[in-house]
Scaffold this active site. Sequence first.
Site, short mmCIF file in Angstrom:
data_model
loop_
_atom_site.label_atom_id
_atom_site.label_comp_id
_atom_site.label_asym_id
_atom_site.label_seq_id
_atom_site.Cartn_x
_atom_site.Cartn_y
_atom_site.Cartn_z
N HIS A 121 43.67 46.52 35.65
CA HIS A 121 43.04 45.13 35.01
C HIS A 121 43.30 44.51 34.17
O HIS A 121 43.14 45.42 32.03
CB HIS A 121 41.47 45.83 34.80
CG HIS A 121 40.55 45.33 34.63
ND1 HIS A 121 39.05 45.11 34.49
CD2 HIS A 121 40.51 44.28 33.44
CE1 HIS A 121 38.23 44.21 34.21
NE2 HIS A 121 38.88 43.46 33.41
N HIS A 173 43.76 41.32 31.62
CA HIS A 173 43.77 39.44 31.28
C HIS A 173 45.15 39.03 30.43
O HIS A 173 45.67 39.54 28.97
CB HIS A 173 42.87 39.23 30.36
CG HIS A 173 40.97 39.60 31.06
ND1 HIS A 173 40.43 38.68 31.90
CD2 HIS A 173 40.63 40.58 31.39
CE1 HIS A 173 39.31 39.30 31.89
NE2 HIS A 173 39.27 40.76 31.45
N LYS A 229 37.53 39.71 42.11
CA LYS A 229 36.60 40.24 41.56
C LYS A 229 35.26 39.10 41.24
O LYS A 229 35.15 37.76 40.93
CB LYS A 229 37.08 39.85 40.26
CG LYS A 229 36.65 40.06 39.06
CD LYS A 229 36.66 41.38 38.58
CE LYS A 229 35.51 41.68 36.80
NZ LYS A 229 36.58 41.70 35.39
N HIS A 273 32.20 43.90 37.87
CA HIS A 273 32.45 43.50 36.44
C HIS A 273 30.49 43.82 36.42
O HIS A 273 29.45 42.83 37.08
CB HIS A 273 32.16 41.71 35.20
CG HIS A 273 32.03 42.47 33.97
ND1 HIS A 273 32.78 41.99 33.05
CD2 HIS A 273 30.49 42.14 33.96
CE1 HIS A 273 32.15 41.92 32.13
NE2 HIS A 273 30.65 42.41 32.31
N HIS A 288 36.14 48.95 34.15
CA HIS A 288 35.58 48.92 32.55
C HIS A 288 34.09 50.15 32.69
O HIS A 288 34.06 49.57 31.72
CB HIS A 288 35.81 47.37 31.75
CG HIS A 288 34.97 46.90 32.00
ND1 HIS A 288 33.93 46.21 32.51
CD2 HIS A 288 35.95 45.39 32.12
CE1 HIS A 288 34.30 44.81 33.32
NE2 HIS A 288 34.83 44.71 33.12
N ASP A 308 41.09 46.52 30.44
CA ASP A 308 40.78 45.18 30.21
C ASP A 308 41.67 44.72 29.30
O ASP A 308 40.71 43.74 27.84
CB ASP A 308 39.53 45.11 30.16
CG ASP A 308 38.61 44.59 30.52
OD1 ASP A 308 39.51 43.33 30.16
OD2 ASP A 308 37.54 44.70 29.63
O1 DOR Z 1 35.39 41.91 26.57
C1 DOR Z 1 35.81 41.13 27.64
N1 DOR Z 1 36.63 39.98 28.13
N2 DOR Z 1 34.81 42.03 29.20
C2 DOR Z 1 35.05 41.24 29.88
O2 DOR Z 1 34.73 40.57 30.93
C3 DOR Z 1 36.65 39.69 29.85
C4 DOR Z 1 37.13 39.85 28.83
C5 DOR Z 1 37.77 38.49 28.32
O3 DOR Z 1 37.85 37.84 29.36
O4 DOR Z 1 37.78 37.69 26.99
ZN ZN Z 2 38.51 42.30 31.78
#
Ligand code: DOR
Ligand code: ZN
Length: 347
Positions: A12, A14, A99, A136, A174, A246
């Site tokens: 997971h 980003h 997702k 989520h 998460h 995450d």
């Molecule tokens: O803290 C987070 N940041 N939780 C998420 O679900 C998305 C992520 C983000 O893309 O910044």
């Molecule tokens: Zn995330």
Amino acid sequence: MKIEIPTPDDWHVHLRDDAMLDAVVGYTARRFRYAMVMPNLAAPITSSTDAAAYRDRIVAAAPADAPDFRPVMTLYCSPLVDLDDLRRGVAEGVVKAVKYYPAGATTNSEAGGASMSDFLDLFETLAELDVRLLVHAESTDPAIDIFDREAAFIERELIPVSDRLPELGITLEHVSTRAGVAFVDERSQAAATVTPHHLAQERSDLLADGMRPDLYCKPVINSADDRDALIAAATSGRADFFLGTDSAPHPTTAKYGPKAKAGVFNAAYGLEVVAEVFHQAGALENLAAFTSTNGASVYDVEASTNSVTLERTEIDADVATTFTTKAGDEVVLFGADVATRWRVTND
Ligand code: DOR
Ligand code: ZN
């Protein structure tokens, strides 16, 4: 203290786009093999064409000295997802998972769902294709206390869907509460990713001694009791809990304003933070299960045959605490304090 583990996967993450992608991809690519890339770009990834193009941008941005890095792509659950395109994307190996975001729960979630029950056709297709639904799990009901929102979402949204579709593989992303662990305990169809920051921190760390925007994320870091439930599950070696960092970079300008953006950038030192949690729990023998083999089994791939060595040292090393993108955005690295005590080498 020295331990060798198969090269970890991050189930997971980003990676963003443009200058932020360029700046962060190396941290993930040099540490991890598979990376399950989240689809919540400013324009969400809702088609296999979008996903393939995004994967190409990630691969182009990745450093040459990380040949084993394998980004795998997810689609953003939205009415825009076409089921034939989903089938094609899965068949072509472009789409690994879908997702679900509750609309309004987190960064770039506006295109998400009002209710999971609106997507039963899509979920049935996933079950048929044996593709996991990543969730989520956080209620957006303003009447629910922020620290109760994972439990409320599980109760109201996730349990009805999982009862209705027992064949659907669900990854509770998460996981942040004891209630989330209990959901996974009760269902063989469910597994969970756990982040380094939810394992290492609790809400008093976030709020008690000066509010710390760098620890602010969604779902919000919860109580010490919840953290203890996550540590127990993650360090137990059980097959249904595994690492998803995450890692979610935001510029400090967006973190330190009047409304901090949610997200912790932990790709750089997340592995050290996890190793420290396992070390403190006396469970380093189960580290490889959590970082490198459980997730691989859940996603039906072999664990890496390459390895990484982690050594805990008494001498504090100098480590970077921030990076700056080419666009001039500074980002704070989570876990630098822990990283001073660990040396990580790719074998
Ligand atoms: O803290 C987070 N940041 N939780 C998420 O679900 C998305 C992520 C983000 O893309 O910044
Ligand atoms: Zn995330």
